[in-house]
Each structure stands twice: as C-alpha cells, then as structure tokens.
Design a protein around this motif. Structure first.
Motif, PDB file in Angstrom:
ATOM      1  N   TYR A  32      83.663 -46.688  74.559  1.00 30.48           N
ATOM      2  CA  TYR A  32      82.860 -47.046  73.386  1.00 30.48           C
ATOM      3  C   TYR A  32      81.633 -47.847  73.807  1.00 30.48           C
ATOM      4  O   TYR A  32      81.686 -48.646  74.752  1.00 30.48           O
ATOM      5  CB  TYR A  32      83.673 -47.918  72.421  1.00 30.48           C
ATOM      6  CG  TYR A  32      84.893 -47.249  71.854  1.00 30.48           C
ATOM      7  CD1 TYR A  32      86.139 -47.401  72.456  1.00 30.48           C
ATOM      8  CD2 TYR A  32      84.801 -46.457  70.708  1.00 30.48           C
ATOM      9  CE1 TYR A  32      87.271 -46.789  71.940  1.00 30.48           C
ATOM     10  CE2 TYR A  32      85.925 -45.838  70.184  1.00 30.48           C
ATOM     11  CZ  TYR A  32      87.157 -46.015  70.798  1.00 30.48           C
ATOM     12  OH  TYR A  32      88.254 -45.391  70.280  1.00 30.48           O
TER      13      TYR A  32
ATOM     14  N   GLU B  27      71.997 -41.928  71.845  1.00 27.90           N
ATOM     15  CA  GLU B  27      72.854 -42.806  72.636  1.00 27.90           C
ATOM     16  C   GLU B  27      74.321 -42.451  72.400  1.00 27.90           C
ATOM     17  O   GLU B  27      74.709 -42.033  71.304  1.00 27.90           O
ATOM     18  CB  GLU B  27      72.629 -44.279  72.254  1.00 27.90           C
ATOM     19  CG  GLU B  27      73.024 -44.631  70.840  1.00 27.90           C
ATOM     20  CD  GLU B  27      73.088 -46.125  70.577  1.00 27.90           C
ATOM     21  OE1 GLU B  27      73.011 -46.926  71.542  1.00 27.90           O
ATOM     22  OE2 GLU B  27      73.229 -46.513  69.407  1.00 27.90           O
TER      23      GLU B  27
ATOM     24  N   VAL C   3      80.181 -50.901  68.811  1.00 33.29           N
ATOM     25  CA  VAL C   3      81.154 -50.318  67.883  1.00 33.29           C
ATOM     26  C   VAL C   3      82.587 -50.597  68.295  1.00 33.29           C
ATOM     27  O   VAL C   3      83.524 -50.262  67.561  1.00 33.29           O
ATOM     28  CB  VAL C   3      80.963 -48.790  67.743  1.00 33.29           C
ATOM     29  CG1 VAL C   3      79.514 -48.461  67.403  1.00 33.29           C
ATOM     30  CG2 VAL C   3      81.406 -48.042  68.993  1.00 33.29           C
TER      31      VAL C   3
ATOM     32  N   ASP D 216      74.600 -49.038  62.077  1.00 33.00           N
ATOM     33  CA  ASP D 216      75.311 -47.800  62.420  1.00 33.00           C
ATOM     34  C   ASP D 216      74.613 -46.564  61.848  1.00 33.00           C
ATOM     35  O   ASP D 216      75.000 -45.434  62.157  1.00 33.00           O
ATOM     36  CB  ASP D 216      76.747 -47.849  61.902  1.00 33.00           C
ATOM     37  CG  ASP D 216      77.564 -48.953  62.543  1.00 33.00           C
ATOM     38  OD1 ASP D 216      78.352 -49.596  61.821  1.00 33.00           O
ATOM     39  OD2 ASP D 216      77.406 -49.185  63.751  1.00 33.00           O
TER      40      ASP D 216
ATOM     41  N   TYR E 194      74.479 -38.451  63.700  1.00 36.41           N
ATOM     42  CA  TYR E 194      75.550 -38.401  64.682  1.00 36.41           C
ATOM     43  C   TYR E 194      75.736 -36.964  65.162  1.00 36.41           C
ATOM     44  O   TYR E 194      75.814 -36.027  64.358  1.00 36.41           O
ATOM     45  CB  TYR E 194      76.841 -38.943  64.086  1.00 36.41           C
ATOM     46  CG  TYR E 194      76.849 -40.451  63.980  1.00 36.41           C
ATOM     47  CD1 TYR E 194      76.005 -41.100  63.091  1.00 36.41           C
ATOM     48  CD2 TYR E 194      77.688 -41.217  64.777  1.00 36.41           C
ATOM     49  CE1 TYR E 194      75.989 -42.487  62.995  1.00 36.41           C
ATOM     50  CE2 TYR E 194      77.689 -42.601  64.686  1.00 36.41           C
ATOM     51  CZ  TYR E 194      76.840 -43.218  63.801  1.00 36.41           C
ATOM     52  OH  TYR E 194      76.834 -44.601  63.713  1.00 36.41           O
TER      53      TYR E 194
ATOM     54  N   VAL F 150      77.962 -43.095  71.496  1.00 31.91           N
ATOM     55  CA  VAL F 150      78.713 -44.018  70.652  1.00 31.91           C
ATOM     56  C   VAL F 150      80.144 -44.150  71.161  1.00 31.91           C
ATOM     57  O   VAL F 150      80.661 -45.247  71.342  1.00 31.91           O
ATOM     58  CB  VAL F 150      78.718 -43.558  69.186  1.00 31.91           C
ATOM     59  CG1 VAL F 150      79.600 -44.467  68.332  1.00 31.91           C
ATOM     60  CG2 VAL F 150      77.294 -43.515  68.635  1.00 31.91           C
TER      61      VAL F 150
ATOM     62  N   TYR G 134      77.477 -38.947  69.736  1.00 36.00           N
ATOM     63  CA  TYR G 134      76.236 -39.633  70.039  1.00 36.00           C
ATOM     64  C   TYR G 134      75.528 -39.935  68.729  1.00 36.00           C
ATOM     65  O   TYR G 134      75.762 -39.286  67.711  1.00 36.00           O
ATOM     66  CB  TYR G 134      75.338 -38.764  70.921  1.00 36.00           C
ATOM     67  CG  TYR G 134      75.792 -38.666  72.353  1.00 36.00           C
ATOM     68  CD1 TYR G 134      76.962 -38.002  72.694  1.00 36.00           C
ATOM     69  CD2 TYR G 134      75.032 -39.233  73.377  1.00 36.00           C
ATOM     70  CE1 TYR G 134      77.368 -37.906  74.024  1.00 36.00           C
ATOM     71  CE2 TYR G 134      75.419 -39.141  74.701  1.00 36.00           C
ATOM     72  CZ  TYR G 134      76.588 -38.472  75.018  1.00 36.00           C
ATOM     73  OH  TYR G 134      76.985 -38.393  76.329  1.00 36.00           O
ATOM     74  N   ARG G 135      74.627 -40.894  68.786  1.00 35.34           N
ATOM     75  CA  ARG G 135      73.882 -41.305  67.594  1.00 35.34           C
ATOM     76  C   ARG G 135      72.398 -41.358  67.941  1.00 35.34           C
ATOM     77  O   ARG G 135      72.006 -41.819  69.019  1.00 35.34           O
ATOM     78  CB  ARG G 135      74.370 -42.680  67.140  1.00 35.34           C
ATOM     79  CG  ARG G 135      73.609 -43.304  65.996  1.00 35.34           C
ATOM     80  CD  ARG G 135      74.327 -44.566  65.526  1.00 35.34           C
ATOM     81  NE  ARG G 135      74.327 -45.620  66.538  1.00 35.34           N
ATOM     82  CZ  ARG G 135      75.221 -46.608  66.575  1.00 35.34           C
ATOM     83  NH1 ARG G 135      76.197 -46.662  65.677  1.00 35.34           N
ATOM     84  NH2 ARG G 135      75.146 -47.533  67.520  1.00 35.34           N
TER      85      ARG G 135
END
Length: 114
Positions: A58, A45, A62, A88, A92, A47, A36-37
């Motif tokens: 995905y 969210e 990305v 990006d 993470y 990833v 997740y990011r």
C-alpha cells in the motif's frame, strides 16, 4: 488480457466505497494486480497491489484505510476503501502484470467530498 473495472462513485469524507476489477482473455500467468490513482496534473501512482500469493503493498497515505484482495480463480482484484478523505479523489485504474507487460482497465472515478 482485458480488465473490466466497476465501482467507485461519490462519497463523503469518512465514508466508504469499493472497486472491483475482473480479468479476462489470457489470464494464465497474471502475476501482480493492483490499483493506481491519477489526479489532474499528477502522474498515475500506485495505491495498492497484491501478488499472486496474496502479498499486499500500500501507499503510505492509504495504509490502514484501504484493503486490497484478489481471487485467483477469476481472477478479480477488489479494493475496499474506508475512512475516505478528499485527497483520495481521482480516477482509479486497475492494473495486471502479465509476462512482464502492464495491462490496464478503464478508469473509474472516485470523488470524496469534504
């Protein structure tokens, strides 16, 4: 379940970085694993995620640039990030789902400069 993440760092746009996460403790029964990011002011969210059987998911932004993989023997989950974009950038987090609960690793910073 304990998750230890490593990798990340600083890259230029178009460059590559990788993340790795190793699970320990009660690892029997871990189902989905993922990354997740989170960016300032936004919710965390998804990833990318991967099931025990290797089915990958995905986020659209990305797709085609990031690749998630896992080794069930560890278990470990890796995220290869290519063609990085400034969007990006974020912290993470590694995630593992075990018996219906979510477990998180410590965040690792990814910064992409333009």
């Amino acid at each position: 379940v304990q998750l230890q993440a490593s990798g990340g760092g600083l890259a230029r746009a178009g460059g590559s970085l990788s993340l790795s996460c190793a699970a320990s403790g009660s690892i029997f029964g871990i189902n989905d694993m993922g990354w997740y990011r989170q960016t300032p002011g936004k919710q965390r969210e998804l990833v990318a995620s991967i099931t025990f059987a290797g089915i990958q998911t995905y986020v659209e932004s990305v797709r085609g640039r990031f690749t998630i993989s896992r080794d069930n023997a560890g278990p470990t989950v890796d995220l290869q990030m290519k063609s990085l974009e400034p969007e990006d950038t974020g912290v993470y987090y590694c995630n593992a789902q075990w018996l219906g609960d979510d477990f998180w690793g410590q965040g690792t910073q990814v910064t992409v400069s333009s």
